[in-house]
Design a protein around this motif. Sequence first.
Motif, PDB file in Angstrom:
ATOM      1  N   ASP A   7     -30.099  11.618  -0.400  1.00  0.00           N
ATOM      2  CA  ASP A   7     -31.498  11.338   0.092  1.00  0.00           C
ATOM      3  C   ASP A   7     -31.422  10.380   1.151  1.00  0.00           C
ATOM      4  O   ASP A   7     -30.824   9.602   1.456  1.00  0.00           O
ATOM      5  N   VAL A   8     -32.391  10.863   2.239  1.00  0.00           N
ATOM      6  CA  VAL A   8     -32.489  10.180   3.411  1.00  0.00           C
ATOM      7  C   VAL A   8     -33.038   8.977   3.490  1.00  0.00           C
ATOM      8  O   VAL A   8     -32.636   8.037   4.263  1.00  0.00           O
ATOM      9  N   ASN A   9     -33.659   8.594   2.183  1.00  0.00           N
ATOM     10  CA  ASN A   9     -34.037   7.315   2.160  1.00  0.00           C
ATOM     11  C   ASN A   9     -32.906   6.244   1.333  1.00  0.00           C
ATOM     12  O   ASN A   9     -33.402   4.836   1.325  1.00  0.00           O
ATOM     13  N   LEU A  10     -31.873   6.892   1.058  1.00  0.00           N
ATOM     14  CA  LEU A  10     -30.782   5.702   0.591  1.00  0.00           C
ATOM     15  C   LEU A  10     -30.382   4.997   1.861  1.00  0.00           C
ATOM     16  O   LEU A  10     -30.286   5.173   2.941  1.00  0.00           O
ATOM     17  N   PRO A  11     -30.008   3.608   1.288  1.00  0.00           N
ATOM     18  CA  PRO A  11     -29.247   2.758   2.203  1.00  0.00           C
ATOM     19  C   PRO A  11     -28.090   3.339   2.868  1.00  0.00           C
ATOM     20  O   PRO A  11     -27.345   3.933   2.149  1.00  0.00           O
TER      21      PRO A  11
ATOM     22  N   ASP B 230     -34.558  15.343   2.565  1.00  0.00           N
ATOM     23  CA  ASP B 230     -35.831  14.934   2.719  1.00  0.00           C
ATOM     24  C   ASP B 230     -36.871  15.439   1.687  1.00  0.00           C
ATOM     25  O   ASP B 230     -37.299  16.329   1.717  1.00  0.00           O
TER      26      ASP B 230
ATOM     27  N   HIS C 244     -30.462  -0.684   6.775  1.00  0.00           N
ATOM     28  CA  HIS C 244     -30.243   0.729   7.743  1.00  0.00           C
ATOM     29  C   HIS C 244     -30.389   1.922   6.495  1.00  0.00           C
ATOM     30  O   HIS C 244     -29.184   2.121   5.972  1.00  0.00           O
ATOM     31  N   THR C 245     -31.374   2.437   6.479  1.00  0.00           N
ATOM     32  CA  THR C 245     -31.504   3.773   5.709  1.00  0.00           C
ATOM     33  C   THR C 245     -30.870   5.002   6.413  1.00  0.00           C
ATOM     34  O   THR C 245     -30.785   4.605   7.632  1.00  0.00           O
TER      35      THR C 245
ATOM     36  N   ALA D 273     -32.257   7.774   7.142  1.00  0.00           N
ATOM     37  CA  ALA D 273     -33.304   8.233   7.918  1.00  0.00           C
ATOM     38  C   ALA D 273     -33.289   7.272   9.348  1.00  0.00           C
ATOM     39  O   ALA D 273     -33.443   7.745  10.340  1.00  0.00           O
ATOM     40  N   ALA D 274     -33.226   5.840   8.802  1.00  0.00           N
ATOM     41  CA  ALA D 274     -33.337   5.030  10.041  1.00  0.00           C
ATOM     42  C   ALA D 274     -32.305   5.377  11.098  1.00  0.00           C
ATOM     43  O   ALA D 274     -32.273   5.025  12.275  1.00  0.00           O
TER      44      ALA D 274
END
Length: 487
Positions: free
Chosen positions: A176-180, A200, A237-238, A240-241
């Motif tokens: 998942d893109v929201n994982l660190p 996403d 930092h995720t 996505a970031a």
Amino acid sequence: MFGSTLDSSRGNSAASGQLLTPTRFVWPYGGRRVFLSGSFTRWTEHVPLSPLEGCPTVFQVICNLTPGYHQYKFFVDGEWRHDEHQPFVSGNGGVVNTIFITGPDMVPTGFSPETLGRSNMDVDDVFVQTADSSQETIPRMSGADLEVSRHRISVLLSTRTAYELLPESGKVIALDVNLPVKQAFHILYEQGIPLAPLWDFGKGQFVGVLGPLDFILILRELGTHGSNLTEEELETHTIAAWKEGKAHISRQYDGSGRPYPRPLVQVGPYDNLKDVALKILQNKVAAVPVIYSSLQDGSYPQLLHLASLSGILKCICRYFRHSSSSLPILQQPICSIPLGTWVPRIGESSSKPLATLRPHASLGSALSLLVQAEVSSIPVVDDNDSLIDIYSRSDITALAKDKAYAQIHLDDMTVHQALQLGQDASPPYGIFNGQRCHMCLRSDSLLKVMERLANPGVRRLVIVEAGSKRVEGIISLSDVFQFLLGL
């Protein structure tokens, strides 16, 4: 066994004051157990040969020989064999190889400037045929053979689909893109995989791939701030970031001046294998996700597989395994075709130099070289340019072991120390038959090289000199496909 045709030079040992010359004997034709026997052992002793690390079909041993003529033969899996590519003797005792060791003021009988290329001489009443290996003729392929081979491979790949690459069973891990980033780092390490597609949830689609290069760039970017790498920095930092930040670094902007991540390179299960290979090569990626959706708008996609050049190469080898004669180029030695990156010989120039590392080089310099040279791995060599190990992009995940990334400076850790961290690592990626370094010889055929590269986790072969393991070049999966497809 060979009767009176054999000499007894072993009796003249160093005790008589003669100089002993270390001489390497190589059997490059495979086998389970290989022994050497000869006139220097009075044909009573069988000297075992050891397989060359990374080249299981190549066996070698070093013997100390006195000056003069010697005869020898190999005992391979219970059968006496001679090497047809080395000087040999044909006499009443059968066929044996011969070698001449020069000593002070010695000249081999029968040799003259006019007969150095190939000559005949009488030794021990047998017929001896010798050849100057430096003048050995390398078979050259014709343009017609090359075109025929490329056409047949192109036809095969154009009529096979990515669906045929799917294993009967297996798993594909997506993140998942929201994982660190830190958590993603650990997942790749623990699962022993080099990369993973990114999902996403908000968009309901796959949006990219996270791989070793991302972690290399992350560590280098954090390291430029002048502080030690900390676990907290990676926590903030995720994925996505990071992807958005990477777009800033790469200066990827849309029409409004906003950064946007690189679009996902993907294929469908019914895309032909030639198109799949071209997508991998043109986008310089290690693999592409095979994604299927039964809906026209592509919603509710299913991730089926990660297609790689290794899987496509395995398909080629399997198809032509029993009809290799239909591809004339398969039997060509790799040294005779424009394939891979080679160390230039004296007086030659190279437009694409071969990058190597010393074990005491810093990890920071190794990572910079991987990025700048746009290669997936770099041979690690000693002061004699002999292969010690290889450092690959995927080795960066070893820093997840015991959270090593939070405790090191890239410029303070050596390549040797980084490789030591990975020795106890559990991920199997990049290791086949218990070996990290996969090697070949310049005399190996293209078919043999392709079969080795088709093994899982093997992305490149280091070309070494038999015995010394001096690095002569490197061949990657990309090199093979660029040659086979005529790119």
